[in-house]
Design an enzyme around this catalytic site. Structure first.
Site, PDB file in Angstrom:
ATOM      1  N   HIS A 132      93.658  59.213  34.153  1.00  0.00           N
ATOM      2  CA  HIS A 132      93.375  60.324  33.244  1.00  0.00           C
ATOM      3  C   HIS A 132      94.635  60.771  32.519  1.00  0.00           C
ATOM      4  CE1 HIS A 132      89.897  61.300  36.229  1.00  0.00           C
ATOM      5  NE2 HIS A 132      89.486  60.491  35.279  1.00  0.00           N
ATOM      6  N   HIS A 133      95.677  59.928  32.505  1.00  0.00           N
ATOM      7  CA  HIS A 133      96.922  60.386  31.865  1.00  0.00           C
ATOM      8  C   HIS A 133      96.720  60.562  30.372  1.00  0.00           C
ATOM      9  CE1 HIS A 133      97.409  56.178  30.739  1.00  0.00           C
ATOM     10  NE2 HIS A 133      98.396  56.516  29.945  1.00  0.00           N
TER      11      HIS A 133
ATOM     12  N   LYS B  33      88.632  54.659  28.879  1.00  0.00           N
ATOM     13  CA  LYS B  33      87.995  53.632  28.049  1.00  0.00           C
ATOM     14  C   LYS B  33      87.871  52.346  28.848  1.00  0.00           C
ATOM     15  CE  LYS B  33      86.662  52.474  23.850  1.00  0.00           C
ATOM     16  NZ  LYS B  33      85.454  51.912  24.461  1.00  0.00           N
TER      17      LYS B  33
ATOM     18  N   LYS C 150      96.526  47.850  29.855  1.00  0.00           N
ATOM     19  CA  LYS C 150      96.254  47.213  28.549  1.00  0.00           C
ATOM     20  C   LYS C 150      96.371  48.224  27.413  1.00  0.00           C
ATOM     21  CE  LYS C 150      92.912  44.434  29.168  1.00  0.00           C
ATOM     22  NZ  LYS C 150      91.587  43.861  29.406  1.00  0.00           N
TER      23      LYS C 150
ATOM     24  N   ASP D 203      99.420  50.427  22.779  1.00  0.00           N
ATOM     25  CA  ASP D 203      99.506  51.779  22.208  1.00  0.00           C
ATOM     26  C   ASP D 203      98.158  52.328  21.749  1.00  0.00           C
ATOM     27  OD1 ASP D 203     102.173  52.355  22.578  1.00  0.00           O
ATOM     28  OD2 ASP D 203     102.783  51.280  20.768  1.00  0.00           O
TER      29      ASP D 203
ATOM     30  N   LYS E 280      86.247  51.376  33.829  1.00  0.00           N
ATOM     31  CA  LYS E 280      85.354  50.206  33.759  1.00  0.00           C
ATOM     32  C   LYS E 280      84.047  50.563  34.445  1.00  0.00           C
ATOM     33  CE  LYS E 280      85.670  45.948  32.169  1.00  0.00           C
ATOM     34  NZ  LYS E 280      86.498  45.518  31.024  1.00  0.00           N
TER      35      LYS E 280
ATOM     36  N   SER F 296      87.931  48.845  19.368  1.00  0.00           N
ATOM     37  CA  SER F 296      87.116  49.959  19.886  1.00  0.00           C
ATOM     38  C   SER F 296      87.776  51.291  19.548  1.00  0.00           C
ATOM     39  CB  SER F 296      86.973  49.862  21.411  1.00  0.00           C
ATOM     40  OG  SER F 296      85.917  49.010  21.743  1.00  0.00           O
TER      41      SER F 296
HETATM   42  P1  NAD Z   1      79.904  37.045  27.900  1.00  0.00           P
HETATM   43  O1  NAD Z   1      78.896  37.440  28.902  1.00  0.00           O
HETATM   44  O2  NAD Z   1      79.599  37.250  26.458  1.00  0.00           O
HETATM   45  O3  NAD Z   1      80.309  35.508  28.075  1.00  0.00           O
HETATM   46  C1  NAD Z   1      80.744  34.907  29.264  1.00  0.00           C
HETATM   47  C2  NAD Z   1      80.291  33.451  29.206  1.00  0.00           C
HETATM   48  O4  NAD Z   1      80.911  32.735  30.278  1.00  0.00           O
HETATM   49  C3  NAD Z   1      78.778  33.293  29.367  1.00  0.00           C
HETATM   50  O5  NAD Z   1      78.278  32.508  28.300  1.00  0.00           O
HETATM   51  C4  NAD Z   1      78.632  32.595  30.719  1.00  0.00           C
HETATM   52  O6  NAD Z   1      77.516  31.713  30.774  1.00  0.00           O
HETATM   53  C5  NAD Z   1      79.935  31.840  30.810  1.00  0.00           C
HETATM   54  N1  NAD Z   1      80.339  31.487  32.173  1.00  0.00           N
HETATM   55  C6  NAD Z   1      80.181  32.212  33.308  1.00  0.00           C
HETATM   56  N2  NAD Z   1      80.713  31.550  34.353  1.00  0.00           N
HETATM   57  C7  NAD Z   1      81.204  30.395  33.860  1.00  0.00           C
HETATM   58  C8  NAD Z   1      81.881  29.272  34.446  1.00  0.00           C
HETATM   59  N3  NAD Z   1      82.166  29.225  35.743  1.00  0.00           N
HETATM   60  N4  NAD Z   1      82.250  28.244  33.637  1.00  0.00           N
HETATM   61  C9  NAD Z   1      81.989  28.280  32.306  1.00  0.00           C
HETATM   62  N5  NAD Z   1      81.343  29.308  31.701  1.00  0.00           N
HETATM   63  C10 NAD Z   1      80.969  30.353  32.473  1.00  0.00           C
HETATM   64  O7  NAD Z   1      81.231  37.811  28.332  1.00  0.00           O
HETATM   65  P2  NAD Z   1      82.490  38.140  27.424  1.00  0.00           P
HETATM   66  O8  NAD Z   1      82.319  39.500  26.866  1.00  0.00           O
HETATM   67  O9  NAD Z   1      82.779  36.980  26.542  1.00  0.00           O
HETATM   68  O10 NAD Z   1      83.623  38.271  28.555  1.00  0.00           O
HETATM   69  C11 NAD Z   1      84.290  37.134  29.078  1.00  0.00           C
HETATM   70  C12 NAD Z   1      85.574  37.588  29.750  1.00  0.00           C
HETATM   71  O11 NAD Z   1      86.392  38.281  28.787  1.00  0.00           O
HETATM   72  C13 NAD Z   1      85.399  38.567  30.909  1.00  0.00           C
HETATM   73  O12 NAD Z   1      86.431  38.336  31.856  1.00  0.00           O
HETATM   74  C14 NAD Z   1      85.603  39.914  30.255  1.00  0.00           C
HETATM   75  O13 NAD Z   1      86.023  40.906  31.196  1.00  0.00           O
HETATM   76  C15 NAD Z   1      86.716  39.568  29.289  1.00  0.00           C
HETATM   77  N6  NAD Z   1      86.842  40.504  28.173  1.00  0.00           N
HETATM   78  C16 NAD Z   1      85.804  40.764  27.328  1.00  0.00           C
HETATM   79  C17 NAD Z   1      85.976  41.639  26.256  1.00  0.00           C
HETATM   80  C18 NAD Z   1      84.888  41.899  25.242  1.00  0.00           C
HETATM   81  O14 NAD Z   1      85.189  42.564  24.219  1.00  0.00           O
HETATM   82  N7  NAD Z   1      83.687  41.421  25.411  1.00  0.00           N
HETATM   83  C19 NAD Z   1      87.209  42.299  26.082  1.00  0.00           C
HETATM   84  C20 NAD Z   1      88.259  42.009  26.965  1.00  0.00           C
HETATM   85  C21 NAD Z   1      88.057  41.112  27.998  1.00  0.00           C
END
Ligand code: NAD
Length: 477
Positions: A69-70, A75, A99, A104, A111, A368
């Site tokens: 909460h700093h 988010k 992150k 910034d 989460k 975002s």
């Molecule tokens: P998503 O659900 O849109 O896509 C994830 C994909 O990975 C799916 O298509 C799934 O079938 C596939 N998958 C799952 N296990 C797998 C495996 N073992 N091998 C190959 N493919 C596999 O999710 P996303 O939003 O793209 O998020 C993916 C990663 O990115 C997560 O770690 C998430 O925390 C991170 N992330 C997402 C965002 C965002 O804006 N969406 C932002 C920062 C970080």
């Protein structure tokens, strides 16, 4: 192949280990207790709620963790996955705190997660689960434009964010800023252009900045630039797909791709056309058996020869059991936590450059932030000054033509003439953010003997910024 998973820390322990490594370097700089305050999660809300699906009730387990909460609001995304648990959500929330500080963005980290396999529910059922989860958050004051602002993550997207905002607005009809309660919304529902692709585009900008350093690339036996580099991607969801698309648009060659069902390796020599691979998957239900490609098992993707490996699916995929088999020269962590701490040490010792998640996938939260600012200001970026800039450029071109006696051709004039649209402004803000943040991290890495890798450097930068914020608040004078 043994995974040795039992010898590895949990995801949250892993993030804490990374934090401790950086904290040890900074420990003499701060009053006692400050580093502990930064490390620990401030609020954890674990809930169970019933949903009537068909003729029976199902009890759903869900979480929202506010790590810090700093700065407010908090988010962080909401994840739908059967693997959701308190340790994972806490780890992801803490990564969000670090992150946001690195890029910034003035938020504390949070989460959320719902422990479901989203593929087992139809759209109507998912909507009911999402709306009920949102109601639980409202009841406990865990959501709101000045309190805590969720976003998409694994298994969620614009559709879920639209349900969340609709539920929140229904309960808060007098709050003029209510649309700022969540980001990643569809553009028609107060979202922002460029948010869907933002994490993938940020992964591209961050990697491009890393590979622009001639000295670092020489150490890896690589030349500078993205063009011509072979890229392998695990996971073709939101982040993986847009990373693939944008890297390819900038001259990278997609030599290997994977999804849940397996890995494909390009044998055409030209690299994959990601749009055609997605079309093939839609038609056949799988990326496997794609023309001119070899099909391998799911985990083979991590061990392919390539310049850049982008894990973009889930955490802990590179671990003690396979880290020594990784042949990539650079690992660009698009997913959160794809490399365990033990594996990270092996990769660094093996001379592989790891561009850490805590910096590299910050594009999503950066855009975002722009969306939230847009919601609070109630005006689209570019609306006030697009024509002004267009007219100013037009006048400048007229002056140049008059002074030189030359006529600028119509296509160059049109290009120079156009004022920036919302998406141009968003991309430009994202590019600036990713470049500046990389330079901060790189400087700490190169100028401190004790900082051996980019991840530790990123955590040092995060600690410095969060500590300054706490001390500025007078909490730790
Ligand atoms: P998503 O659900 O849109 O896509 C994830 C994909 O990975 C799916 O298509 C799934 O079938 C596939 N998958 C799952 N296990 C797998 C495996 N073992 N091998 C190959 N493919 C596999 O999710 P996303 O939003 O793209 O998020 C993916 C990663 O990115 C997560 O770690 C998430 O925390 C991170 N992330 C997402 C965002 C965002 O804006 N969406 C932002 C920062 C970080």
């Amino acid at each position: 192949m043994s995974t040795n998973k039992n010898a590895e820390p949990s995801f949250n322990q892993a993030v804490q280990l990374y934090f401790e490594k950086a904290a040890a370097i900074k420990k003499d700089s701060y009053p006692e207790g400050l580093l502990e305050q930064i490390r620990e999660a401030n609020s954890v809300y674990r809930m169970h709620f019933p949903i009537k699906l068909g003729d029976k009730y199902e009890v759903i387990e869900a979480y929202r963790v506010q790590h810090s909460h700093h700065k407010l609001p908090c988010k962080g995304g909401i994840r739908y996955s059967i693997h959701v648990n308190q340790d994972e959500v806490t780890a992801l929330a803490s990564l969000m705190t670090y992150k946001c500080a690195i890029v910034d963005v003035p938020f504390g980290g949070a989460k959320g997660g719902i422990k479901i396999d989203a593929r087992k529910y139809d759209e109507y059922q998912l909507e009911r689960i999402t709306r009920r989860y949102t109601t639980e958050l409202i009841k406990k004051n865990f959501i709101g434009p000045s309190i805590d602002v969720p976003a998409p993550d694994y298994g969620t997207g614009g559709r879920e964010m639209a349900w969340i905002v609709d539920t929140y607005v229904t309960f808060n009809p007098n709050n003029i800023d209510a649309y700022g309660c969540v980001t990643g919304k569809p553009v028609q529902q107060s979202g922002i252009r460029g948010r869907v692709e933002a994490t993938g585009r940020g992964v591209f900008f961050g990697t491009r900045e890393a590979v622009s350093n001639a000295e670092d690339m020489a150490a890896l036996g690589l030349t500078t630039g993205i063009e011509g580099k072979s890229v392998v991607i695990q996971g073709l969801g939101n982040v993986g797909f847009h990373s693939a698309r944008i890297f390819a648009e900038n001259g990278a060659i997609l030599t290997g791709l994977s999804e849940y069902e397996g890995t494909i390796v390009d044998e055409s020599g030209k690299g994959f056309d990601i749009h055609d691979v997605m079309r093939h998957r839609k038609e056949t239900g799988s990326i496997l058996n794609y023309p001119n490609a070899k099909s391998l098992d799911r985990n083979a993707v991590l061990e392919l020869e390539c310049d850049i490996l982008i894990p973009a699916a889930i955490e802990s995929v590179i671990h003690l059991g396979n880290a020594n088999n990784v042949k990539a020269k650079i690992i660009a962590e698009a997913a959160n936590g794809p490399v365990t701490p033990g594996a990270h040490q092996i990769l660094v010792d093996n001379g592989i450059m790891v561009i850490p998640d805590v910096y590299l996938n910050a594009g999503g939260v950066t855009v975002s932030y722009f969306e939230w600012v847009k919601n609070l200001s109630h005006v689209r970026f570019g609306r006030m000054d697009k024509r002004l800039r267009q007219n100013a450029r037009n006048k400048m071109i007229n002056v140049i033509e008059a002074a030189t006696g030359k006529t600028i051709d119509s296509s160059s004039r049109q290009f120079a003439d156009e004022g920036p649209s919302e998406v141009d402004i968003v991309r430009s803000g994202l590019e600036e953010t990713m470049i500046s943040a990389y330079r901060d991290i790189h400087k700490v890495w190169r100028e401190n003997e004790a900082v051996k890798d980019l991840r530790t450097a990123a955590f040092v930068v995060a600690i410095e910024k969060i500590a300054a914020s706490y001390m500025g608040l007078g909490i730790f004078p």
